[in-house]
Motif scaffolding. Structure first.
Motif, mmCIF file in Angstrom:
data_model
loop_
_atom_site.group_PDB
_atom_site.id
_atom_site.type_symbol
_atom_site.label_atom_id
_atom_site.label_comp_id
_atom_site.label_asym_id
_atom_site.label_seq_id
_atom_site.Cartn_x
_atom_site.Cartn_y
_atom_site.Cartn_z
ATOM 1 N N VAL A 122 4.527 -17.956 3.178
ATOM 2 C CA VAL A 122 3.904 -19.034 2.318
ATOM 3 C C VAL A 122 4.356 -18.893 0.765
ATOM 4 O O VAL A 122 4.840 -20.022 0.153
ATOM 5 C CB VAL A 122 2.368 -18.855 2.189
ATOM 6 N N ILE A 123 4.675 -17.727 0.485
ATOM 7 C CA ILE A 123 5.288 -17.660 -1.068
ATOM 8 C C ILE A 123 6.574 -17.939 -1.105
ATOM 9 O O ILE A 123 6.977 -18.676 -1.894
ATOM 10 C CB ILE A 123 5.133 -16.130 -1.345
ATOM 11 N N GLY A 124 7.513 -17.776 -0.006
ATOM 12 C CA GLY A 124 8.707 -18.296 0.146
ATOM 13 C C GLY A 124 8.897 -19.773 0.078
ATOM 14 O O GLY A 124 9.702 -20.310 -0.458
ATOM 15 N N GLY A 125 8.338 -20.583 0.824
ATOM 16 C CA GLY A 125 8.089 -21.840 0.809
ATOM 17 C C GLY A 125 7.679 -22.417 -0.509
ATOM 18 O O GLY A 125 8.066 -23.398 -0.952
ATOM 19 N N SER A 126 6.760 -21.778 -1.352
ATOM 20 C CA SER A 126 6.296 -22.380 -2.510
ATOM 21 C C SER A 126 7.396 -22.110 -3.629
ATOM 22 O O SER A 126 7.655 -22.969 -4.354
ATOM 23 C CB SER A 126 4.880 -21.687 -2.789
ATOM 24 N N PHE A 127 7.880 -20.940 -3.202
ATOM 25 C CA PHE A 127 9.366 -20.891 -4.229
ATOM 26 C C PHE A 127 10.184 -21.862 -3.979
ATOM 27 O O PHE A 127 11.045 -22.337 -5.011
ATOM 28 C CB PHE A 127 9.536 -19.314 -3.929
ATOM 29 N N ALA A 128 10.614 -22.284 -2.716
ATOM 30 C CA ALA A 128 11.599 -23.327 -2.441
ATOM 31 C C ALA A 128 11.125 -24.608 -2.993
ATOM 32 O O ALA A 128 11.754 -25.359 -3.606
ATOM 33 C CB ALA A 128 11.692 -23.382 -0.907
ATOM 34 N N ASP A 129 9.793 -24.874 -2.754
ATOM 35 C CA ASP A 129 9.315 -26.405 -3.348
ATOM 36 C C ASP A 129 9.474 -26.044 -4.834
ATOM 37 O O ASP A 129 9.871 -27.110 -5.587
ATOM 38 C CB ASP A 129 7.906 -26.283 -3.151
ATOM 39 N N HIS A 130 9.194 -25.109 -5.567
ATOM 40 C CA HIS A 130 9.389 -25.036 -6.943
ATOM 41 C C HIS A 130 10.797 -25.278 -7.519
ATOM 42 O O HIS A 130 11.103 -25.933 -8.552
ATOM 43 C CB HIS A 130 9.026 -23.795 -7.567
ATOM 44 N N LEU A 131 11.833 -25.011 -6.553
ATOM 45 C CA LEU A 131 13.243 -25.026 -6.923
ATOM 46 C C LEU A 131 13.768 -26.130 -6.343
ATOM 47 O O LEU A 131 14.952 -26.745 -6.445
ATOM 48 C CB LEU A 131 13.914 -23.849 -6.383
#
Length: 141
Positions: A85-94
């Motif tokens: 989940v954290i990795g996915g939100s980090f990708a969305d942020h970038l």
């Protein structure tokens, strides 16, 4: 409720530890994760002074078993999910595709859970409250 098992003292280690051969209890037999026969050798606190060859009763705190089972089986699953989940939100942020970030986040979280399990294992081995304990001598064979 605490679990009690019977076993035979194979070796006395120092003043307060003994290696005891015992049969696997029902929980172990139902799990089937460990290979080998139905016998198990474990180190138990020997505060009552049991000697080699004596049949003894060993007590294992159920709270400790539940805590260890949670840390070994449930915690890694939870951390992999959180890492993804954290990795996915980090990708969305970038503004990137989330798949590889989720995989990497989950993998990093899994590695951290394995490191924590190793730490917990070494801490549990040195903590006398987590160790099985010989509570009484059943026979003097």
């Amino acid at each position: 409720m605490d679990k009690q098992q019977e076993g035979i003292v194979l070796e006395v280690v120092g003043n307060h530890l003994a290696k005891v051969k015992t049969s696997r209890h029902n929980d172990c037999e139902n799990c089937g994760a460990c290979p080998g026969n139905s016998a198990l050798v474990l180190e138990a606190r020997n505060d009552i002074g049991a000697k080699i060859g004596q049949r003894v009763a060993i007590e294992v705190k159920e709270v400790n078993m539940l805590k260890a089972a949670f840390i070994v089986y449930i915690l890694p699953l939870m951390l992999v999910f959180i890492g993804a989940v954290i990795g996915g939100s980090f990708a969305d942020h970038l503004n990137y595709q989330p798949l590889w970030f989720q995989v990497i986040g989950g993998t990093i979280a899994f590695i951290l859970s394995v490191v924590y399990i190793k730490f917990f294992d070494s801490a549990a081995r040195s903590d006398s409250k987590m160790q099985p304990m010989i509570v009484r001598i059943l026979s003097n064979d």
